[in-house]
Design a protein around this motif. Structure first.
Motif, PDB file in Angstrom:
ATOM      1  N   GLY A  68       5.715 -16.408  -2.568  1.00  0.00           N
ATOM      2  CA  GLY A  68       4.597 -16.047  -3.430  1.00  0.00           C
ATOM      3  C   GLY A  68       3.567 -15.147  -2.795  1.00  0.00           C
ATOM      4  N   LEU A  69       3.781 -14.744  -1.557  1.00  0.00           N
ATOM      5  CA  LEU A  69       2.736 -14.036  -0.817  1.00  0.00           C
ATOM      6  C   LEU A  69       2.457 -12.640  -1.357  1.00  0.00           C
ATOM      7  N   MET A  70       3.500 -11.870  -1.672  1.00  0.00           N
ATOM      8  CA  MET A  70       3.279 -10.500  -2.135  1.00  0.00           C
ATOM      9  C   MET A  70       2.454 -10.486  -3.421  1.00  0.00           C
ATOM     10  N   ALA A  71       2.779 -11.356  -4.359  1.00  0.00           N
ATOM     11  CA  ALA A  71       2.023 -11.420  -5.610  1.00  0.00           C
ATOM     12  C   ALA A  71       0.587 -11.845  -5.344  1.00  0.00           C
ATOM     13  N   GLU A  72       0.389 -12.766  -4.408  1.00  0.00           N
ATOM     14  CA  GLU A  72      -0.958 -13.226  -4.063  1.00  0.00           C
ATOM     15  C   GLU A  72      -1.818 -12.094  -3.529  1.00  0.00           C
ATOM     16  N   LEU A  73      -1.174 -11.121  -2.866  1.00  0.00           N
ATOM     17  CA  LEU A  73      -1.900  -9.994  -2.283  1.00  0.00           C
ATOM     18  C   LEU A  73      -1.938  -8.778  -3.203  1.00  0.00           C
ATOM     19  N   GLY A  74      -1.512  -8.945  -4.462  1.00  0.00           N
ATOM     20  CA  GLY A  74      -1.644  -7.880  -5.436  1.00  0.00           C
ATOM     21  C   GLY A  74      -0.416  -7.023  -5.630  1.00  0.00           C
ATOM     22  N   GLY A  75       0.720  -7.422  -5.060  1.00  0.00           N
ATOM     23  CA  GLY A  75       1.944  -6.655  -5.209  1.00  0.00           C
ATOM     24  C   GLY A  75       2.891  -7.265  -6.220  1.00  0.00           C
ATOM     25  N   GLN A  76       4.131  -6.815  -6.172  1.00  0.00           N
ATOM     26  CA  GLN A  76       5.152  -7.362  -7.068  1.00  0.00           C
ATOM     27  C   GLN A  76       5.480  -8.805  -6.673  1.00  0.00           C
ATOM     28  N   PRO A  77       6.024  -9.587  -7.600  1.00  0.00           N
ATOM     29  CA  PRO A  77       6.412 -10.967  -7.265  1.00  0.00           C
ATOM     30  C   PRO A  77       7.743 -10.998  -6.521  1.00  0.00           C
ATOM     31  N   LEU A  78       7.769 -10.397  -5.327  1.00  0.00           N
ATOM     32  CA  LEU A  78       8.985 -10.355  -4.525  1.00  0.00           C
ATOM     33  C   LEU A  78       8.914 -11.368  -3.395  1.00  0.00           C
ATOM     34  N   SER A  79      10.071 -11.844  -2.971  1.00  0.00           N
ATOM     35  CA  SER A  79      10.135 -12.843  -1.906  1.00  0.00           C
ATOM     36  C   SER A  79      10.194 -12.173  -0.540  1.00  0.00           C
ATOM     37  N   GLU A  93       0.813  -1.218   0.000  1.00  0.00           N
ATOM     38  CA  GLU A  93       0.000   0.000   0.000  1.00  0.00           C
ATOM     39  C   GLU A  93       0.845   1.266   0.000  1.00  0.00           C
ATOM     40  N   HIS A  94       1.952   1.238   0.733  1.00  0.00           N
ATOM     41  CA  HIS A  94       2.779   2.435   0.882  1.00  0.00           C
ATOM     42  C   HIS A  94       4.027   2.407  -0.002  1.00  0.00           C
ATOM     43  N   ASN A  95       4.069   1.459  -0.950  1.00  0.00           N
ATOM     44  CA  ASN A  95       5.129   1.400  -1.971  1.00  0.00           C
ATOM     45  C   ASN A  95       6.533   1.246  -1.382  1.00  0.00           C
ATOM     46  N   LEU A  96       6.628   0.611  -0.236  1.00  0.00           N
ATOM     47  CA  LEU A  96       7.961   0.396   0.336  1.00  0.00           C
ATOM     48  C   LEU A  96       8.785  -0.547  -0.538  1.00  0.00           C
ATOM     49  N   ASP A  97       8.086  -1.399  -1.289  1.00  0.00           N
ATOM     50  CA  ASP A  97       8.780  -2.349  -2.149  1.00  0.00           C
ATOM     51  C   ASP A  97       9.384  -1.678  -3.380  1.00  0.00           C
ATOM     52  N   ARG A  98       9.111  -0.379  -3.577  1.00  0.00           N
ATOM     53  CA  ARG A  98       9.681   0.344  -4.720  1.00  0.00           C
ATOM     54  C   ARG A  98      10.999   1.018  -4.366  1.00  0.00           C
ATOM     55  N   GLY A  99      11.391   0.925  -3.104  1.00  0.00           N
ATOM     56  CA  GLY A  99      12.616   1.566  -2.659  1.00  0.00           C
ATOM     57  C   GLY A  99      13.749   0.578  -2.499  1.00  0.00           C
ATOM     58  N   SER A 100      14.633   0.864  -1.556  1.00  0.00           N
ATOM     59  CA  SER A 100      15.788   0.004  -1.312  1.00  0.00           C
ATOM     60  C   SER A 100      15.340  -1.335  -0.727  1.00  0.00           C
ATOM     61  N   LEU A 101      15.889  -2.410  -1.257  1.00  0.00           N
ATOM     62  CA  LEU A 101      15.538  -3.755  -0.799  1.00  0.00           C
ATOM     63  C   LEU A 101      16.746  -4.424  -0.161  1.00  0.00           C
ATOM     64  N   PRO A 102      16.544  -5.289   0.835  1.00  0.00           N
ATOM     65  CA  PRO A 102      15.247  -5.701   1.364  1.00  0.00           C
ATOM     66  C   PRO A 102      14.626  -4.661   2.297  1.00  0.00           C
ATOM     67  N   VAL A 103      13.289  -4.675   2.387  1.00  0.00           N
ATOM     68  CA  VAL A 103      12.573  -3.902   3.391  1.00  0.00           C
ATOM     69  C   VAL A 103      12.634  -4.712   4.680  1.00  0.00           C
ATOM     70  N   GLY A 126      11.768  -8.703  -0.185  1.00  0.00           N
ATOM     71  CA  GLY A 126      12.250  -8.193  -1.460  1.00  0.00           C
ATOM     72  C   GLY A 126      13.492  -8.852  -2.007  1.00  0.00           C
ATOM     73  N   ILE A 127      14.189  -9.665  -1.203  1.00  0.00           N
ATOM     74  CA  ILE A 127      15.432 -10.295  -1.657  1.00  0.00           C
ATOM     75  C   ILE A 127      15.389 -11.789  -1.331  1.00  0.00           C
ATOM     76  N   ASP A 128      15.693 -12.613  -2.330  1.00  0.00           N
ATOM     77  CA  ASP A 128      15.792 -14.059  -2.112  1.00  0.00           C
ATOM     78  C   ASP A 128      17.264 -14.422  -2.003  1.00  0.00           C
ATOM     79  N   ASP A 129      17.757 -14.458  -0.782  1.00  0.00           N
ATOM     80  CA  ASP A 129      19.174 -14.707  -0.534  1.00  0.00           C
ATOM     81  C   ASP A 129      19.293 -15.621   0.679  1.00  0.00           C
ATOM     82  N   PRO A 130      19.916 -16.795   0.545  1.00  0.00           N
ATOM     83  CA  PRO A 130      20.059 -17.697   1.684  1.00  0.00           C
ATOM     84  C   PRO A 130      20.725 -17.033   2.892  1.00  0.00           C
ATOM     85  N   ALA A 131      21.618 -16.055   2.646  1.00  0.00           N
ATOM     86  CA  ALA A 131      22.259 -15.356   3.759  1.00  0.00           C
ATOM     87  C   ALA A 131      21.240 -14.550   4.565  1.00  0.00           C
TER      88      ALA A 131
END
Length: 426
Positions: A290-301, A96-106, A137-142
């Protein structure tokens, strides 16, 4: 005649009152502190959201959605639900607040009440208290390892050491569909009751989490996700374990682990404490790609955890430990006379500015009653001041553990009290 209230707290909703509430606060704040050290910012969310958010985000086949949600209609007939968990609400706010459009990960952390309609038990309430973190926003094992390590450090920072970290991988979109078919094929050949058979058709993984002995026996040889991971999912999990090894975080791989929410993928984990009996979980979480995409956002992890504050308090109790750092009050002022009270009120303010927890005897108590109150407060020191001592510029400093008392200069009271408290700690 004793007057009793005609009101009481709702069933399964605890009150937190002094002195026990100090333990609750220390545990909650201690768990949050480790997340802040890793750069997680605080997020404060509504305690109720649109019901559809949890139905879509948590999963309609879960017990949380089908049996445990507190749902109500507002005056316009719209359906809302008291939040049963934190991740879906955090994800909604990020979108809703577009935090996913900024620096990742949030990186976000939160603490507060959550609500589930279940049978109340000790440490399992209808209004439960949790601390959670989400890294989105980041898929990283670390990053998976960082989130797990934050929880581990939080428990250890409180002095807890009798817990165990269990984890597994629930696979990704390249291997979960095939495994689902394989597991369903196995389960539907079993003589399951009608409800369990329906669950196997909707979400077969939930059947592996069934606690009934007869079902556990029937599913003992069921195929496990960890044996059917894709190459990418296996590589991801192996890297997570490698990072945990490097961080010195001990763990046990539990291939049969099933979390209670549908959105988990890949890394999934739980912290358990055997001192709590059958209900041994004190926190857990996992990745939800897959949760963000399921809720209408970007396909971010994303990956996160929720830790039960009440459960952690019980775990400390089981180990005979406390997270409280010293008494609620360190110094208790005892004024003997109106002039003395005026001076002690000012001195108490000066002590508090110096970071020293200070209280006073109010209401014109005599010496005996005031000293009883000082002992009851848990203070380490008492400051006893009469009108005559004010005129002489002196004040009595009493060690409440030894009974030793001496006169000190009134204008040096703050410094001498600080020195005395430091000496007691030594």
């Amino acid at each position: 005649m004793t007057k009793t209230s005609s009101f009481s707290a709702p069933r399964g909703v605890p009150d937190y009152l002094p002195p026990e509430s100090a333990e609750f606060v220390a545990v909650r704040d201690g768990l949050v502190a480790t997340a802040r050290l890793a750069g997680y910012g605080h997020v404060e969310l509504p305690v109720f959201e649109e019901t559809a958010l949890f139905a879509r985000g948590v999963g309609e086949s879960t017990d949380v959605v089908s049996k445990e949600m507190w749902t109500f209609a507002d005056r316009n007939g719209e359906s809302f639900t008291l939040r049963p968990e934190g991740t879906a609400g955090v994800m909604r706010a990020v979108i809703e607040h577009n935090l996913d459009r900024g620096s990742l990960p949030v990186k976000l952390c939160y603490a507060g009440p959550f609500f589930r309609y279940e049978r109340p038990q000790k440490g399992r309430y209808r209004q439960l208290q949790q601390v959670g973190v989400e890294a989105i926003g980041i898929d990283d094992p670390a990053l998976d390892a960082e989130v797990i390590a934050i929880a581990d450090a939080g428990f250890r920072g409180l002095g807890l050491d009798g817990f165990r970290l269990e984890l597994t991988s629930l696979g990704d979109e390249t291997c979960r569909p095939q495994y689902r078919e394989l597991l369903q094929e196995f389960l539907l050949k079993l003589p399951l009751d009608e409800d369990t058979r329906r669950r196997a058709q909707i979400n077969p993984l939930r059947v592996l989490d069934d606690k009934r002995p007869e079902v556990k026996e029937m599913t003992a040889d069921a195929p496990l996700m960890i044996d059917h991971l894709s190459e990418s999912a296996k590589a991801h999990f192996d890297q997570v374990l490698g990072h945990l090894d490097a961080l010195g975080v001990p763990y046990v791989v539990n291939p049969r682990m099933v979390r209670g929410l549908d959105y988990y993928t890949k890394t999934t984990f739980e912290f358990v404490h055997d001192g709590l009996g059958a209900q041994s979980g004190i926190g857990g979480g996992g990745r939800y790609d897959g949760l963000m995409a399921e809720l209408g956002g970007q396909p971010l992890s994303g990956i996160g955890f929720g830790i039960g504050v009440d459960r952690t308090v019980l775990a400390l109790e089981a180990e005979g430990k406390t997270a409280v750092d010293g008494p609620r009050i360190q110094v208790y002022g005892v004024p003997l006379g109106d002039v003395a009270k005026q001076r002690l009120v000012v001195l108490a303010g000066e002590l508090r500015k110096a970071g020293i927890r200070t209280d006073l005897a109010y209401g014109g108590r005599g010496m005996k009653g005031a000293m009883k109150a000082a002992d009851k407060s848990g203070a380490r020191l008492a400051l006893v001041l009469g009108d005559r001592e004010v005129a002489e510029g002196q004040i009595g400093l009493k060690d409440l553990s030894t009974g030793e008392q001496r006169q000190i200069p009134l204008d040096e009271a703050v410094a001498q009290v600080a020195d005395a408290l430091a000496g007691q700690q030594d």
